[in-house]
Write an enzyme that holds these catalytic residues in place. Structure first.
Site, mmCIF file in Angstrom:
data_model
loop_
_atom_site.group_PDB
_atom_site.id
_atom_site.type_symbol
_atom_site.label_atom_id
_atom_site.label_comp_id
_atom_site.label_asym_id
_atom_site.label_seq_id
_atom_site.Cartn_x
_atom_site.Cartn_y
_atom_site.Cartn_z
ATOM 1 N N LYS A 1 11.342 14.344 -73.462
ATOM 2 C CA LYS A 1 12.530 14.143 -74.290
ATOM 3 C C LYS A 1 12.456 12.797 -75.022
ATOM 4 C CE LYS A 1 13.768 18.120 -72.566
ATOM 5 N NZ LYS A 1 13.271 18.242 -71.235
ATOM 6 N N ASP B 1 18.006 11.444 -62.170
ATOM 7 C CA ASP B 1 17.332 11.970 -63.350
ATOM 8 C C ASP B 1 17.916 11.217 -64.549
ATOM 9 O OD1 ASP B 1 16.572 13.423 -65.608
ATOM 10 O OD2 ASP B 1 16.638 15.352 -64.592
ATOM 11 N N ARG C 1 -7.930 12.918 -61.271
ATOM 12 C CA ARG C 1 -6.687 13.425 -60.667
ATOM 13 C C ARG C 1 -6.002 12.297 -59.898
ATOM 14 N NH1 ARG C 1 -7.142 15.601 -56.078
ATOM 15 N NH2 ARG C 1 -8.852 17.015 -56.561
ATOM 16 N N TYR D 1 20.421 20.377 -64.331
ATOM 17 C CA TYR D 1 19.514 21.039 -65.273
ATOM 18 C C TYR D 1 19.053 22.374 -64.655
ATOM 19 C CZ TYR D 1 15.045 22.177 -67.400
ATOM 20 O OH TYR D 1 13.998 22.854 -67.972
HETATM 21 C C1 LIG Z 1 17.738 16.546 -67.520
HETATM 22 C C2 LIG Z 1 16.407 17.234 -67.409
HETATM 23 N N1 LIG Z 1 15.660 17.036 -66.333
HETATM 24 C C3 LIG Z 1 14.447 17.626 -66.187
HETATM 25 C C4 LIG Z 1 13.951 18.489 -67.139
HETATM 26 C C5 LIG Z 1 12.612 19.151 -66.947
HETATM 27 O O1 LIG Z 1 11.644 18.529 -67.708
HETATM 28 P P1 LIG Z 1 10.352 19.263 -68.342
HETATM 29 O O2 LIG Z 1 10.851 20.285 -69.302
HETATM 30 O O3 LIG Z 1 9.605 18.143 -68.963
HETATM 31 O O4 LIG Z 1 9.618 19.889 -67.206
HETATM 32 C C6 LIG Z 1 14.705 18.714 -68.294
HETATM 33 C C7 LIG Z 1 14.215 19.636 -69.341
HETATM 34 O O5 LIG Z 1 14.951 20.046 -70.218
HETATM 35 C C8 LIG Z 1 15.966 18.075 -68.429
HETATM 36 O O6 LIG Z 1 16.749 18.269 -69.505
#
Ligand SMILES: Cc1ncc(COP(=O)(O)O)c(C=O)c1O
Length: 404
Positions: free
Chosen positions: A209, A184, A60, A112
């Protein structure tokens, strides 16, 4: 035995890694010479005496496969520390845990949906308030800052309307010495944009992604500008436990090896798709930062080296029925959550990714009822255009006349 992790931090931090540097930042195993990073599927590591070990004690806290990924992403983003999480949301969660009750966040309004849900339904309970503003105008951020603001959270480009915020201009806003800027960077990936080099303190990825790139793993990454900040987030991760598994770490490393190549092709295909949609009579509006008509095109051009693979658009017939008809009529664009994989995907944010956002807030941030988000994959672009064309034909008003 520790694997050899080349000291990629010694590179010039103001320079973006090229494909050669990136590929060779993936270490060769010191013990066996394995060209692929070994998957250390171990929960604990034998110690010679309490506290005397080979750098790992409990997985961990640290694991060699995860550590390899963390060093690679830190190098790609030009940061001090990389930290790998079990999902993008787990990574966001760890950043927010830097704050305390009474602190405030300024966040991009077109955020998001999952981040909105986390902020609103989890952290609001602990006394952390969020002020959503249109961060494409840095003045809005300036005007929203209070003494309590401890974090500015932007996505650029945003999901799904591809808004672009000027990272450097926001980082320069005065009077925020103890206020962190987190970007992000999921949509751009470090191949197209490196927020830390523009003044951000933290960069976050849903590695699910583009970094993973094959729609086969859920993962999140953080890179911090300073080691001090990295230590704080590592502490939070160890205390809360949202780590990435060795196998998923390996999948993300493997994805990263082809990232420069994939981003080039995603961007090329997406630009052609965006142009096609822009000229289509049944499309009301196209969102793609690479189009000169995009409101923030000039900022995108300044701070990124490409425009990525996501294209969103609104139908002339702006309603949910038409959007769902379109999204269920495509052949190659598979209807699914997520984005950034080799296969093209399409999504209807209003009823999928953004359904946790109240209707009025969603619409006000530009996510119209018929907005469709495309993740343009690596297929032949001619096939993708034909697919979109036939699906658009099905949503022509006359063809939907029978639908109530
Ligand atoms: C721009 C963005 N940030 C964060 C996330 C969250 O990521 P995760 O689905 O890997 O938890 C997403 C998921 O679609 C996203 O599109």
């Amino acid at each position: 035995m520790r694997i050899l992790v080349s000291d990629i931090h010694k590179k010039d931090k103001n320079k973006k890694m090229n494909a050669t540097q990136l590929i060779h930042s993936v270490p060769v195993d010191e013990l066996t010479g394995a060209i692929s990073v070994p998957i250390y599927q171990a929960s604990t590591f034998v110690q010679e005496a309490p506290g005397i070990n080979k750098g790992y004690d409990y997985a961990r806290t640290n694991n060699p496969t995860r550590e390899a990924l963390e060093k690679i992403i830190a190098g790609m983003e030009g940061g001090a520390t990389g930290i790998a999480f079990g999902s993008g949301l787990a990574a966001i969660d760890a950043v927010i845990k830097l704050l305390k009750s009474g602190d405030e966040i300024i966040a991009v309004d077109d955020i998001y949906g999952g981040a909105y849900r986390l902020f609103t339904h989890i952290f609001a309970k602990f006394g952390i308030a969020v002020n959503y503003v249109d961060t494409t105008n840095p003045e809005n951020v300036f005007n929203a800052i209070t003494l309590k603001t401890k974090l500015i959270w932007i996505e650029t480009p945003t999901n799904p309307t591809l808004k672009i915020s000027d990272i450097e201009a926001i980082a320069r806003i005065p009077g925020q010495d103890d206020c962190l800027l987190c970007v992000d960077n999921t949509f751009a990936s470090p191949v197209l944009q490196q927020p830390l080099l523009h003044g951000a303190d933290i960069v976050m990825h849903s590695a699910t992604k583009y970094l993973g790139g094959h729609s086969d793993s859920i993962a999140g990454l953080i890179v911090t500008k300073t080691e001090e900040l990295g230590d704080k987030i590592k502490f939070i991760q160890n205390a809360s436990g949202a780590i990435l598994s060795p196998f998923d770490s390996w999948l993300i490393i493997r994805g990263i090896e082809t990232l420069p190549l994939r981003m080039k092709q995603h961007s090329l295909n997406a630009r052609i798709v965006a142009q096609f949609l822009d000229e289509h009579p049944d499309v009301a509006k196209v969102f793609y930062p690479g189009l000169p008509s995009h409101t923030n095109h000039e900022i995108a051009k300044k701070q990124s080296s490409g425009y990525g693979g996501i294209v969103s658009f609104i139908l002339k017939d702006d309603n949910e029925t038409a959007a769902i008809k379109f999204a269920t009529s495509t052949k190659y664009f598979k209807l699914a959550e997520s984005l950034g994989g080799v296969k093209s995907l399409c999504a209807h944010p209003a009823t999928m990714t953004h359904k946790s956002i109240p209707e009025e807030i969603r619409r006000a941030s530009g996510v119209a009822d018929s907005l469709i988000r495309l993740s343009v994959g690596l297929e032949e672009v001619e096939d993708l255009i034909k697919d979109l064309d036939q699906a658009l034909e099905k949503v022509k008003f006359k063809n939907l006349a029978h639908v109530s």
